[in-house]
Design a protein around this motif. Sequence first.
Motif, PDB file in Angstrom:
ATOM      1  N   ARG A  57       0.841  -1.189   0.000  1.00  0.00           N
ATOM      2  CA  ARG A  57       0.000   0.000   0.000  1.00  0.00           C
ATOM      3  C   ARG A  57       0.881   1.245   0.000  1.00  0.00           C
ATOM      4  O   ARG A  57       1.857   1.319   0.735  1.00  0.00           O
ATOM      5  N   LYS A  58       0.509   2.229  -0.842  1.00  0.00           N
ATOM      6  CA  LYS A  58       1.193   3.524  -0.906  1.00  0.00           C
ATOM      7  C   LYS A  58       0.190   4.592  -0.506  1.00  0.00           C
ATOM      8  O   LYS A  58      -0.855   4.759  -1.129  1.00  0.00           O
ATOM      9  N   TYR A  59       0.491   5.287   0.594  1.00  0.00           N
ATOM     10  CA  TYR A  59      -0.373   6.371   1.066  1.00  0.00           C
ATOM     11  C   TYR A  59      -0.059   7.630   0.278  1.00  0.00           C
ATOM     12  O   TYR A  59       1.105   7.999   0.113  1.00  0.00           O
ATOM     13  N   LEU A  60      -1.105   8.307  -0.223  1.00  0.00           N
ATOM     14  CA  LEU A  60      -0.923   9.527  -1.000  1.00  0.00           C
ATOM     15  C   LEU A  60      -0.656  10.724  -0.099  1.00  0.00           C
ATOM     16  O   LEU A  60       0.004  11.670  -0.520  1.00  0.00           O
ATOM     17  N   THR A  61      -1.178  10.693   1.118  1.00  0.00           N
ATOM     18  CA  THR A  61      -0.840  11.666   2.161  1.00  0.00           C
ATOM     19  C   THR A  61      -0.763  10.902   3.474  1.00  0.00           C
ATOM     20  O   THR A  61      -1.294   9.801   3.589  1.00  0.00           O
ATOM     21  N   THR A  62      -0.123  11.491   4.454  1.00  0.00           N
ATOM     22  CA  THR A  62      -0.032  10.839   5.764  1.00  0.00           C
ATOM     23  C   THR A  62      -0.694  11.700   6.838  1.00  0.00           C
ATOM     24  O   THR A  62      -0.294  11.686   7.982  1.00  0.00           O
ATOM     25  N   GLY A  70      -8.433   3.466  -1.698  1.00  0.00           N
ATOM     26  CA  GLY A  70      -9.224   3.653  -0.491  1.00  0.00           C
ATOM     27  C   GLY A  70      -8.684   4.786   0.344  1.00  0.00           C
ATOM     28  O   GLY A  70      -7.815   5.548  -0.088  1.00  0.00           O
ATOM     29  N   ALA A  71      -9.176   4.866   1.552  1.00  0.00           N
ATOM     30  CA  ALA A  71      -8.740   5.900   2.476  1.00  0.00           C
ATOM     31  C   ALA A  71      -8.836   5.370   3.901  1.00  0.00           C
ATOM     32  O   ALA A  71      -9.686   4.536   4.215  1.00  0.00           O
ATOM     33  N   GLU A  72      -7.941   5.873   4.719  1.00  0.00           N
ATOM     34  CA  GLU A  72      -7.899   5.527   6.135  1.00  0.00           C
ATOM     35  C   GLU A  72      -8.016   6.830   6.918  1.00  0.00           C
ATOM     36  O   GLU A  72      -7.350   7.804   6.593  1.00  0.00           O
ATOM     37  N   TYR A  73      -8.913   6.852   7.892  1.00  0.00           N
ATOM     38  CA  TYR A  73      -9.044   8.031   8.746  1.00  0.00           C
ATOM     39  C   TYR A  73      -8.542   7.676  10.131  1.00  0.00           C
ATOM     40  O   TYR A  73      -9.040   6.748  10.766  1.00  0.00           O
TER      41      TYR A  73
END
Length: 137
Positions: free
Chosen positions: A46-51, A89-92
């Motif tokens: 997985r590559k996060y586009l922002t952290t 996807g997205a993680e909050y």
Amino acid sequence: GYINNVVDISGRYFLAKDVAFYGGFGLQLNSGDYDGTYFSLTVGVRKYLTTNDFAPFIGGQLSYATVDAKLNGTKFVDQSLWDLAGMFGAEYFFSKNFSLEGSVGIGAGQLKNDLPGGGDSTYLGTRTVGVQANFYF
């Protein structure tokens, strides 16, 4: 169709602040009138586009699963599956140690049905990978 009513357990290892490898597995052993096994194994990146607190990501995963089941000694499920999927996807992050995430994707796979009269099928389609809660240590 493919049967999976087992909760799979997974974990992540962050190579960098925005890149993670992950893996997971599921196992269920049944006995009695309903006798059978379920096993799954998944690996991915997985590559996060922002952290930030809201962290969208892209990724890919490879999954293998097998399930067989007998009811009163008669086999009614005997399947195995290979699946390769890309997802978005997205993680909050509610805190440093807790997040909720959701993702969708597209994938291709091979389903093998070993029951008499069964056969192999190849598929391509969309995925709802799901919504999950994450706890970080």
